[in-house]
Design an enzyme around this catalytic site. Sequence first.
Site, mmCIF file in Angstrom:
data_model
loop_
_atom_site.group_PDB
_atom_site.id
_atom_site.type_symbol
_atom_site.label_atom_id
_atom_site.label_comp_id
_atom_site.label_asym_id
_atom_site.label_seq_id
_atom_site.Cartn_x
_atom_site.Cartn_y
_atom_site.Cartn_z
ATOM 1 N N ARG A 160 0.851 -1.179 0.000
ATOM 2 C CA ARG A 160 0.000 0.000 0.000
ATOM 3 C C ARG A 160 0.889 1.232 0.000
ATOM 4 O O ARG A 160 1.931 1.266 0.659
ATOM 5 C CB ARG A 160 -0.929 0.017 1.225
ATOM 6 C CG ARG A 160 -1.975 -1.072 1.214
ATOM 7 C CD ARG A 160 -2.999 -0.818 0.088
ATOM 8 N NE ARG A 160 -4.014 -1.845 0.027
ATOM 9 C CZ ARG A 160 -4.059 -2.791 -0.913
ATOM 10 N NH1 ARG A 160 -3.135 -2.858 -1.828
ATOM 11 N NH2 ARG A 160 -5.024 -3.669 -0.927
ATOM 12 N N GLU B 268 -3.024 7.691 -4.585
ATOM 13 C CA GLU B 268 -3.379 7.115 -5.882
ATOM 14 C C GLU B 268 -4.660 7.743 -6.410
ATOM 15 O O GLU B 268 -5.561 8.037 -5.625
ATOM 16 C CB GLU B 268 -3.547 5.602 -5.743
ATOM 17 C CG GLU B 268 -2.226 4.923 -5.515
ATOM 18 C CD GLU B 268 -2.338 3.417 -5.426
ATOM 19 O OE1 GLU B 268 -3.430 2.859 -5.628
ATOM 20 O OE2 GLU B 268 -1.318 2.784 -5.162
ATOM 21 N N HIS C 289 -0.840 -0.431 -10.095
ATOM 22 C CA HIS C 289 -1.002 -1.584 -9.203
ATOM 23 C C HIS C 289 -1.775 -2.673 -9.948
ATOM 24 O O HIS C 289 -2.985 -2.730 -9.918
ATOM 25 C CB HIS C 289 -1.747 -1.155 -7.939
ATOM 26 C CG HIS C 289 -1.769 -2.184 -6.860
ATOM 27 N ND1 HIS C 289 -0.632 -2.783 -6.380
ATOM 28 C CD2 HIS C 289 -2.787 -2.703 -6.151
ATOM 29 C CE1 HIS C 289 -0.947 -3.635 -5.410
ATOM 30 N NE2 HIS C 289 -2.257 -3.606 -5.267
#
Length: 157
Positions: A71, A100, A118
């Site tokens: 994360r 993000e 990701h």
Amino acid sequence: RASAAFGCEIAYHTRSPKDVPHARHDTLEGLAGWADILTVIVPGGPATEKIVNAGVMNALGPEGMLINVGRGSVVDEDALVSALADGRLGSAGLDVFADEPRVPEALKSMENVVLLPHAGSATVETRAAMGDLTVNNLIAFEREGRALTPVPECRDL
């Protein structure tokens, strides 16, 4: 797999020891000082926010590589940019970011940084397994009153 396929020596850091054939370091900074490559695969949340800080990056050193696929919140991005720019950290590979989908502009132009979206779980098989697990959790909750894989961070919701 890295150990068997490439002969890599593996070590780890967690809050509690695991039954694995790898050395455990009591601190993240200690692990970083030992490692050439530090791969971060931890959940986000208050307990892990910015645990990869300047001290960890300094311990990893100018030849070290930081890879974060957990994360974005677990890495202090300001400290990361500074350590990479100053040469205190050798390189970084990131597919998660604190804010993000916004990637810090400073990271985009660095030659010692690889940035990816990701996408580690974006295989057909993994997405199918994720869907199956969701359905199985719903069925278990309906039948037994509890999920098969509860999320500890959500227990108070």
